[in-house]
Design an enzyme around this catalytic site. Structure first.
Site, PDB file in Angstrom:
ATOM      1  N   HIS A 158     -26.228  10.432  12.456  1.00  0.00           N
ATOM      2  CA  HIS A 158     -27.476   9.849  11.932  1.00  0.00           C
ATOM      3  C   HIS A 158     -27.311   8.356  11.656  1.00  0.00           C
ATOM      4  O   HIS A 158     -27.976   7.822  10.768  1.00  0.00           O
ATOM      5  CB  HIS A 158     -27.941  10.561  10.656  1.00  0.00           C
ATOM      6  CG  HIS A 158     -27.930  12.048  10.762  1.00  0.00           C
ATOM      7  ND1 HIS A 158     -29.032  12.789  11.137  1.00  0.00           N
ATOM      8  CD2 HIS A 158     -26.929  12.954  10.575  1.00  0.00           C
ATOM      9  CE1 HIS A 158     -28.721  14.081  11.154  1.00  0.00           C
ATOM     10  NE2 HIS A 158     -27.440  14.207  10.826  1.00  0.00           N
ATOM     11  N   SER A 279     -28.561 -19.011  24.162  1.00  0.00           N
ATOM     12  CA  SER A 279     -30.006 -19.174  24.052  1.00  0.00           C
ATOM     13  C   SER A 279     -30.336 -20.622  24.361  1.00  0.00           C
ATOM     14  O   SER A 279     -29.578 -21.528  24.014  1.00  0.00           O
ATOM     15  CB  SER A 279     -30.457 -18.824  22.634  1.00  0.00           C
ATOM     16  OG  SER A 279     -31.669 -19.493  22.340  1.00  0.00           O
ATOM     17  N   LYS A 285     -26.375 -18.645  19.421  1.00  0.00           N
ATOM     18  CA  LYS A 285     -26.526 -17.309  19.967  1.00  0.00           C
ATOM     19  C   LYS A 285     -25.506 -16.986  21.048  1.00  0.00           C
ATOM     20  O   LYS A 285     -25.133 -17.821  21.849  1.00  0.00           O
ATOM     21  CB  LYS A 285     -27.941 -17.126  20.565  1.00  0.00           C
ATOM     22  CG  LYS A 285     -29.052 -17.102  19.540  1.00  0.00           C
ATOM     23  CD  LYS A 285     -28.978 -15.936  18.575  1.00  0.00           C
ATOM     24  CE  LYS A 285     -29.336 -14.624  19.236  1.00  0.00           C
ATOM     25  NZ  LYS A 285     -30.762 -14.599  19.653  1.00  0.00           N
ATOM     26  N   GLU A 292     -27.644  -5.257  27.669  1.00  0.00           N
ATOM     27  CA  GLU A 292     -29.092  -5.076  27.530  1.00  0.00           C
ATOM     28  C   GLU A 292     -29.757  -4.762  28.865  1.00  0.00           C
ATOM     29  O   GLU A 292     -30.654  -3.922  28.956  1.00  0.00           O
ATOM     30  CB  GLU A 292     -29.726  -6.335  26.932  1.00  0.00           C
ATOM     31  CG  GLU A 292     -29.350  -6.580  25.488  1.00  0.00           C
ATOM     32  CD  GLU A 292     -29.841  -7.950  25.025  1.00  0.00           C
ATOM     33  OE1 GLU A 292     -30.926  -8.020  24.465  1.00  0.00           O
ATOM     34  OE2 GLU A 292     -29.110  -8.940  25.249  1.00  0.00           O
TER      35      GLU A 292
END
Ligand code: ARG
Length: 464
Positions: A158, A279, A285, A292
């Protein structure tokens, strides 16, 4: 008297230009050129063996198809959309180069059994290729696992810290999933390995084709058993796409974990610069783009499966032209899953594990609460009661702002008379892991055995 048209005597008019562009599939199915030529060579050789093709005709066919194959490989073959598909392009080129034998080659054959054969050859090959890519990722994970046997981190359920674990055991979970993904591809490859050649357009052919001969020449186990089924069924491709979809979803889950573990909140891994991007606006970043995009591309693979399911669901027997739409989704899914696995293999090999962060995560979150319950249960307290007592100790620790190991023995004794000082030994995460000493659990020797087993399975496949 009718003029000569592309489709022969039945037609007085050529196909409308827009319709022709709409029906043409060569942009997509030219990718089947190798398989198409392989199938034609087997068919021609068999036609010669049964006396339908003269020996010198076979030589001409072999020569012609050989040069066409060379040109296809070199990228110089003049594909022509006006010739509709890969089969017509290759046959027309053969006839242009070698004369009438090109036109004879199609004796006892239809594009319906031809394309079904091509797709089986392509799908069979793809099962092996994608399977190898999945194995490459599994190997990368096993190699990392070998070096992380003594790296401890929480296991989660969980998304809550649950129990202490070895990183190697965690990584091997992905290896098991990849192993089954490969198994599904191998299963599909076995079942699809029958030759449609000789099924003709729908009901076989009047020529006494030696179907066993072409089947053997193409590495099929046997000829298919029913000509309608062989020309009109694509469930072998659905099976491939289903296996690829499951694999893609598993890859997506692994990718998601890399994204999650790369966050500052987790900080369990740092992906290499080579697999991350910056970025254009935020200089700090470092984005896990490779992971992804693997996650994102899995959606397309599932879409490919759904596309072909829907294409086939309403089709009566036998062949229907709708089936031409089988190729784009199959090619896309094969490419996507293979590339996803290969890029993830490199990313996994290159990433850094933040062992300190993993270990620190173990120190908080009561991950050894199960040990408290097991301790009492081992002393004869019914587990449900022991669980209740351990829960109260967790509540007490929360109240006091402490971890379980920081509560004094007096508090344990207050909770239950059977607690002794050795409870603190049991609360050591390392001890907790080592006591999980059954097959499939993370005790050190079990994990070492699991690594050896995973390596042996991968090696056995590599040797095949
Ligand atoms: N391009 C077609 C396909 O992929 C080949 C078979 C065409 N057959 C036909 N009767 N028009 O399905």
């Amino acid at each position: 008297m009718a003029t000569k048209t592309a489709w022969g005597g039945r037609f007085t008019q050529d196909l409308d230009a827009r319709a022709s562009r709409f029906l043409a599939s060569v942009d997509v199915d030219s990718r089947l050129a190798e398989e198409d030529i392989e199938g034609s060579l087997a068919h021609a050789e068999m036609l010669c063996a049964i006396g339908v093709l003269k020996a010198e005709d076979l030589v001409a066919v072999q020569r012609g198809l050989g040069t066409i194959r060379d040109e296809v490989r070199a990228g110089t073959f003049p594909w022509d959309a006006a010739k509709e598909d890969v089969h017509m392009n290759v046959e027309a080129a053969l006839t242009a180069r070698e004369g009438d034998v090109g036109a004879r080659l199609h004796t006892g054959r239809s594009r319906n059994d031809q394309v079904a054969t091509d797709m089986r050859l392509f799908a069979r090959r793809s099962c092996g290729e994608v399977g190898d890519a999945l194995d490459a990722l599994a190997s990368a994970l096993v190699t990392r696992a070998e070096h992380e046997v003594d790296t401890l981190l929480p296991a989660y359920t969980h998304m809550q810290r649950a129990q202490p674990n070895r990183l190697a055991h965690h990584l091997l979970a992905w290896v098991e999933m990849l192993h089954r993904d490969r198994g599904r591809l191998d299963d599909a490859a076995r079942r699809m390995n029958e030759s449609p050649l000789g099924s003709g357009a729908v009901c076989g052919t009047t020529f006494p084709l030696d179907r066993a001969r072409t089947a053997a020449a193409l590495g099929f186990d046997a000829p298919t058993r029913n000509s309608l089924d062989a020309t009109a069924s694509r469930d072998f491709l659905l099976e491939l796409l289903a296996a690829l979809s499951i694999a893609a979803v598993n890859l997506s889950r692994l990718a998601e974990e890399l994204v999650l573990w790369s966050t500052q909140e987790f900080g369990f891994v740092e992906m290499a610069d080579a697999h991350t991007t910056g970025s254009s606006m935020m200089p700090q970043k470092k984005n896990p783009d490779v992971a992804e995009v693997v996650r994102g591309k899995s959606g397309r693979v599932v879409g490919d499966l759904v596309a072909l399911l829907v294409v086939t669901k309403g089709l009566p027997l036998g062949y229907n032209r709708d089936l031409q739409e089988d190729k784009a989704p199959v090619f896309d899914a094969v490419d996507t899953v293979r590339d996803s696995a290969l890029v993830l293999a490199e990313a996994v090999a290159a990433l850094a594990f933040r062992r300190d962060r993993m270990r620190a995560a173990l120190a908080q979150g009561f991950v050894v609460a199960t040990e408290v319950a097991d301790y009492l249960a081992a002393k004869g307290v019914p587990f449900r009661h022991a669980h209740e007592v351990a829960g109260r100790l967790v509540a007490r620790a929360l109240e006091d702002g402490k971890e379980l190991a920081q509560l004094p023995l007096a508090v344990y004794r207050e909770a239950h008379a059977l607690f002794d000082a050795d409870i603190f030994h049991a609360l050591d995460p390392e001890v907790a892991i080592e006591r999980r000493d059954i097959p499939g659990a993370p005790a050190r020797t079990r994990v070492l055995a699991a690594i050896a087993d995973a390596k042996a399975r991968l090696a056995a496949r590599g040797a095949r």
